[in-house]
Design an enzyme around this catalytic site. Structure first.
Site, mmCIF file in Angstrom:
data_model
loop_
_atom_site.group_PDB
_atom_site.id
_atom_site.type_symbol
_atom_site.label_atom_id
_atom_site.label_comp_id
_atom_site.label_asym_id
_atom_site.label_seq_id
_atom_site.Cartn_x
_atom_site.Cartn_y
_atom_site.Cartn_z
ATOM 1 N NE ARG A 151 -3.137 -0.272 3.081
ATOM 2 C CZ ARG A 151 -2.991 0.344 4.270
ATOM 3 N NH1 ARG A 151 -3.041 1.667 4.327
ATOM 4 N NH2 ARG A 151 -2.797 -0.349 5.367
ATOM 5 C CE1 TYR A 197 -17.465 8.032 -17.485
ATOM 6 C CE2 TYR A 197 -16.221 8.300 -15.454
ATOM 7 C CZ TYR A 197 -17.009 7.524 -16.280
ATOM 8 O OH TYR A 197 -17.348 6.258 -15.902
#
Length: 399
Positions: free
Chosen positions: A77, A131
């Protein structure tokens, strides 16, 4: 050591390389010296270390500024060597200091909004169309943001003390409307400009050269290029990249290493794919512009592989009749895709807002792939149905 950066070597050898060369070699410059040709895929989620004091110091350093930890990886991560190669390459292509990759384009945009919100800068100024999901994320305030929609000329007047971001998309999804990025960046003053460059890619446009501090890509599209990877990436300066890495670490919006590998591979053919598809798109836009079954064609002055057009008849019937062309959402793949934005990609946007942004109910959006242009035209010609004698107003033919 598996790293994409080679210090002074990169600085000397890459200073004047052409985009096509960078697309093939960026993020891979160290491979030959390691006895490798293809980039390795590092699938590890964690990495052994017997120096826990050193690990603590590196994690503290990351918490301070979000810089990539020195030395070997710590945890998936925090970062991954395969993903880092892609980030290095994308930053080179966009001409920015850094890039930070995420699990999707929406995860990337969310990280930008969270980074600004963490500083108390929750207000966003945006230009439609965007978008559809980007529009929805801003409008719904799902991350605590507040948006003011305006046209490019109104950006300066819309800014407030708590404005953390100005967002534009050019060419825009799905109308392919273009904005003057340099003029918009000037209007932003000290507020960062985020330019969604998904449609243009760095092959056709590098927004950072025009003043954008942040360049967003849905890497799912042209960068991946084969319809088999979900990803997002933000190209930016290193200071902002550090903020984004901390958000990515805290929220978990990481990119899988296999996706990073596929994106790096996709970059190597990006210039060839975009230029070839753009040539076909320009040809199809020209044919559609003089077809009496079509009322308007949208094609950007910048060029590109996207074409949008409005039809006299039922757009749903056109979708139902394509054969070679795939009726599917998304774009940027090697095969040609067509979809009805008002039903799919922009369905989530309020109907009045959608139409006000130029997304009519008769608009179709086509992502042109690498098929033979005459084969594509034959399929479109069939899908458009019987020819009509209704005249086409010249001023609406192509823009």
């Amino acid at each position: 050591m598996d790293t994409a950066s080679t210090g002074a070597y990169d600085d000397v050898r890459t200073a004047s390389r052409a985009l096509a060369t960078e697309a093939v070699h960026a993020g891979r410059d160290d491979l030959a010296r390691q006895g490798l040709h293809a980039p390795p895929i590092d699938l590890s989620t964690t990495y052994p270390s017997y120096d826990s004091r050193g690990e603590a110091a590196r994690i503290d350093a990351f918490a301070t500024d979000g810089a990539d930890p020195d030395g070997p990886p710590i945890y998936g991560r925090l970062g991954n060597p395969t993903v880092a190669r892609f980030e290095t390459a994308l930053a080179r292509l966009e001409g920015t200091e850094s890039a930070v990759a995420f699990g999707s384009g929406m995860a990337a945009l969310s990280a930008v909004l969270l980074a600004r919100s963490a500083l108390g800068l929750r207000h966003v100024v945006a230009v439609r169309p965007l978008y559809g999901c980007s529009d929805h994320l801003l409008t719904a305030g799902l991350l605590g943001s507040e948006v003011t929609w305006t046209d490019p000329a109104g950006i300066a007047d819309a800014l407030r003390p708590d404005t953390g971001l100005v967002m534009v998309e050019s060419p825009a999804n799905p109308t392919l409307a273009e904005v003057d990025l340099r003029a918009v960046a000037h209007s932003c003053g000290q507020v960062p400009l985020l330019a969604d460059n998904t449609f243009a890619t760095p092959v056709l446009q590098r927004p950072a050269e025009h003043g954008a501090r942040l360049v967003l890509h849905s890497a799912t599209k042209y960068i991946g290029g084969h319809g088999d990877v979900l990803a997002g990436v933000v190209a930016c300066d290193e200071e902002f990249a550090g903020q984004l890495r901390k958000i990515r670490f805290a929220t978990g919006g990481v990119l899988h290493p296999l996706a990073g590998y596929l994106l790096l591979r996709g970059l190597s053919t990006l210039p060839v794919r975009v230029r070839a598809a753009s040539a076909s798109a320009a040809e199809l836009a020209g044919r559609l512009a003089v077809d009496r079954r079509v009322t308007r064609v949208h094609y950007p002055r910048l060029g590109g592989a996207m074409v949008a057009f409005e039809v006299h008849g039922d757009p749903h019937e056109v979708i139902s009749r394509v054969g070679l062309i795939t009726p599917a959402v998304s774009l940027g793949s090697v095969d040609t895709l067509i979809q009805h934005p008002a039903s799919i990609s922009h369905r989530i946007v309020d109907a009045d807002d959608r139409r006000g942004a130029g997304v009519s109910d008769r608009l179709l959006r086509m992502s042109v792939g690498l098929e033979d242009v005459d084969d594509l035209w034959a399929d479109l010609d069939h899908a458009l149905g019987e020819r009509t004698r209704t005249p086409v107003p010249l001023q609406e033919a192509v823009r």
